[in-house]
Design an enzyme around this catalytic site. Structure first.
Site, PDB file in Angstrom:
ATOM      1  CE1 TYR A 178      -3.366  -2.667   0.127  1.00 59.34           C
ATOM      2  CE2 TYR A 178      -3.904  -2.024   2.369  1.00 59.34           C
ATOM      3  CZ  TYR A 178      -4.157  -2.802   1.259  1.00 59.34           C
ATOM      4  OH  TYR A 178      -5.193  -3.692   1.285  1.00 59.34           O
ATOM      5  CG  PHE A 199     -12.929  -2.910  -2.600  1.00 54.96           C
ATOM      6  CD1 PHE A 199     -11.958  -1.984  -2.221  1.00 54.96           C
ATOM      7  CD2 PHE A 199     -12.664  -3.738  -3.680  1.00 54.96           C
ATOM      8  CE1 PHE A 199     -10.763  -1.880  -2.910  1.00 54.96           C
ATOM      9  CE2 PHE A 199     -11.467  -3.640  -4.368  1.00 54.96           C
ATOM     10  CZ  PHE A 199     -10.520  -2.709  -3.990  1.00 54.96           C
ATOM     11  N   PRO A 200     -15.692  -2.534   1.555  1.00 54.24           N
ATOM     12  CG  PRO A 200     -15.453  -1.694   3.731  1.00 54.24           C
ATOM     13  CD  PRO A 200     -14.649  -2.171   2.545  1.00 54.24           C
ATOM     14  CG  LEU A 201     -18.253   1.987   2.683  1.00 51.53           C
ATOM     15  CD1 LEU A 201     -17.680   3.275   3.253  1.00 51.53           C
ATOM     16  CD2 LEU A 201     -19.746   1.890   2.969  1.00 51.53           C
ATOM     17  N   GLY A 202     -17.751  -0.476  -1.584  1.00 55.37           N
ATOM     18  CA  GLY A 202     -17.617  -0.535  -3.033  1.00 55.37           C
ATOM     19  C   GLY A 202     -16.241  -0.194  -3.556  1.00 55.37           C
ATOM     20  N   GLY A 203     -15.419   0.436  -2.729  1.00 50.50           N
ATOM     21  CA  GLY A 203     -14.046   0.729  -3.118  1.00 50.50           C
ATOM     22  C   GLY A 203     -13.911   1.646  -4.319  1.00 50.50           C
TER      23      GLY A 203
END
Length: 282
Positions: A59, A210-214
């Site tokens: 990252y 990606f819990p919010l769609g990423g």
């Protein structure tokens, strides 16, 4: 619904954690963020009760000048006793972009994470396999055996796997205990429900990335908008609350480089969805 989870039987963590992927840059290949902003977000996350941070040595900003692990060490070391840092290994990055590493790549990757985080032992290491989707039919045994050996050496406390299917989970568990699975999963992408169910039955943490769609998927739908209006909340808060309501083993690690988004995300812990809400979101 409890807000805590016992990871691996010995690490108590809040079910709403923090993903560090967005700290070096706003989007993959985008401009590097201000490092001090990243450090400030990390410090604020811990102040607000976050004790589970998900990161990786890879990252980093496109030019390599800002790295998530470095920011974590600079902002939080010496680390709070209750803080659990999870990282992942497996991918390799060359001139042609990301690729899949071999078993021989894993020890150097684990050692690089230890060095950049300033740790003698990593709390949780995921073996990340495949590309954008789980590589169905591909064995992970040889690579997972390397991580199991590093766990036996004391360099790793717990093991996880990422971007996998139910067969991969069974294969890994035959080699060493698996305490967490990290797959792409959110309210608009429920393809990995079978893996979530397997984790629920085994008491293994299921940690959607990606819990919010990423930024790759639009999570908004009429049901989500309806429930958000009912609670006077934003759609992202409801999407996170929905993940936590799915199963007692479900965790969430929303990532952001914004202090405002961090505080908004963490308020999802206070939302209790009703049966009517869950029906609208089903």
């Amino acid at each position: 619904m409890t807000n805590q989870f016992r990871l691996g039987g010995d690490l108590t963590i809040d079910r709403l954690g923090f993903g560090a992927m967005r700290l070096p840059h706003g989007s993959p290949g985008g401009a590097a963020r201000d490092p001090e902003s990243g450090r400030a977000v990390l410090r604020r996350a811990v102040e607000l009760g976050v004790n589970h941070i998900d990161t990786a040595e890879f990252y980093r900003s496109a030019n390599g000048s800002v790295r998530a692990n470095t920011l974590i060490r600079e902002a939080l070391s010496p680390y709070p006793a209750a803080l659990v840092i999870a990282t992942k290994v497996g991918p390799v990055f060359g001139p042609d972009g990301p690729g899949q590493g071999t078993a021989a790549d894993l020890r150097p990757q684990v050692e690089a994470n230890l060095e950049s985080l300033g740790l003698d032992r990593l709390d949780l290491v995921y073996l990340r396999i495949g590309g954008t989707e789980p590589p169905h039919g591909e064995s992970l045994a040889e690579r997972f055996e390397v991580l199991a050996a590093l766990r036996d050496e004391g360099l790793i406390r717990h093991l996880g796997i990422s971007n996998v299917d139910a067969r991969h989970l069974a294969e890994a568990r035959a080699i060493a205990p698996v305490v967490a699975v990290q797959n792409n999963f959110h309210i608009a992408n429920r393809d990995e429900t079978a893996v979530l169910e397997a984790c629920t039955q085994a008491g293994i943490a299921f940690v959607p990335f990606f819990p919010l769609g990423g930024g790759r998927a639009d999570i908004n739908n009429p049901g989500l908008v309806k429930v958000a209006g009912r609670h006077g909340a934003t759609a992202r808060r409801i999407a996170l609350a929905w993940l936590l309501a799915l199963s007692p083993v479900a965790l969430a690690i929303p990532g952001t480089g914004s202090g405002a988004h961090l505080e908004e995300n963490l308020t999802a812990r206070s939302i209790t969805l009703t049966e009517a809400d869950l029906a609208d979101l089903s």
